[in-house]
Enzyme design. Sequence first.
Site, mmCIF file in Angstrom:
data_model
loop_
_atom_site.group_PDB
_atom_site.id
_atom_site.type_symbol
_atom_site.label_atom_id
_atom_site.label_comp_id
_atom_site.label_asym_id
_atom_site.label_seq_id
_atom_site.Cartn_x
_atom_site.Cartn_y
_atom_site.Cartn_z
ATOM 1 C CD1 TRP A 15 -2.775 1.690 0.995
ATOM 2 C CD2 TRP A 15 -1.606 2.043 2.523
ATOM 3 N NE1 TRP A 15 -3.278 2.658 1.350
ATOM 4 C CE2 TRP A 15 -2.593 3.197 2.544
ATOM 5 C CE3 TRP A 15 -0.459 2.304 3.599
ATOM 6 C CZ2 TRP A 15 -2.377 4.095 3.457
ATOM 7 C CZ3 TRP A 15 -0.797 3.300 4.424
ATOM 8 C CH2 TRP A 15 -1.659 4.313 4.399
ATOM 9 C CB SER A 71 1.694 -5.209 2.531
ATOM 10 O OG SER A 71 1.013 -4.405 3.459
ATOM 11 C CG ASP A 73 4.281 -7.630 9.944
ATOM 12 O OD1 ASP A 73 3.896 -6.226 10.115
ATOM 13 O OD2 ASP A 73 4.298 -8.108 8.661
ATOM 14 C CG HIS A 115 4.485 -4.734 7.040
ATOM 15 N ND1 HIS A 115 3.768 -5.829 7.053
ATOM 16 C CD2 HIS A 115 3.892 -3.953 6.031
ATOM 17 C CE1 HIS A 115 2.850 -5.686 6.139
ATOM 18 N NE2 HIS A 115 2.744 -4.610 5.784
#
Length: 282
Positions: free
Chosen positions: A39, A105, A230, A259
């Site tokens: 994102w 993600s 994460d 992440h």
Amino acid sequence: MNPDPRLATLPGFIRANDDTALHYRDWGSGAPLVFLSGWTLNADMWAYQSVPLAHEGFRCVAYDRRGHGRSSDPGRGYDYDTLADDLEAVLDALDLSGVTLVGHSFASGEIVRYLSRHGARRVAGIVLLSPASTPYLLRTGDNPNGLDASLFEASLDEMLISFPDWIERRAQAYFEPGTSRAVIQWTIDMMLRASFCAAVQLNRIQTSTDFRRELARIDVPALVLHGDSDASAPLELTGRPTAERLARASLKVYEGGTHGMYLNQAARVNADIAAFVRLCRA
């Protein structure tokens, strides 16, 4: 802002169904890997996969999602169906088959919707790196392990006040401890290049879309790579249940992984991707 149709005729750009210009990179030759970014990120995030894997004999394609990076921002199409159609436009324009889709993600949902909407005729396998959209993030009566809607609403309200500050408050936890400020700033700059319209709309669909049934229908080999530290997409909320719902998935948990494993643990991620692709093609 309307897309400039001239972009789609330039080298390095592909025209989507609504004439949105999608910027892409195509490095190397061999078994094709198509990288979908997280994102608000873009193809730049995949540099530390694309260069070494192209050197190992893979064809590495990465593109900027609409409203991200160098792609145009049409102010529309920020929904999973359109994004899946954009992926099909990329695969079709480059005449790719036997592809391994690699998504970070948010892109886990994009890949699942692509397979639901377009099927697996072009796809040999999928790699979901730190999935953050699947299976379903929202707490409901039949999804008690999800998160309360108020948490997502508060986060979005914070974004709408100041997106740069929203990013800054989460930047350190995104990467492993000791990650340089230069790397963190590189990521922040990349995120701020994304259309704010796209960022807001994609945040809304990410936190509200239920992929549970779609995941159960996927029948291609899958590899889920997820860190047990994460903070952006906790393993027990996303990675593990995603792998459990995929019929042919294996899950690899990275101890201490966050992440940003595509950078902090790039060598291991690349080795796992390469081994998975070779196994799928054996």
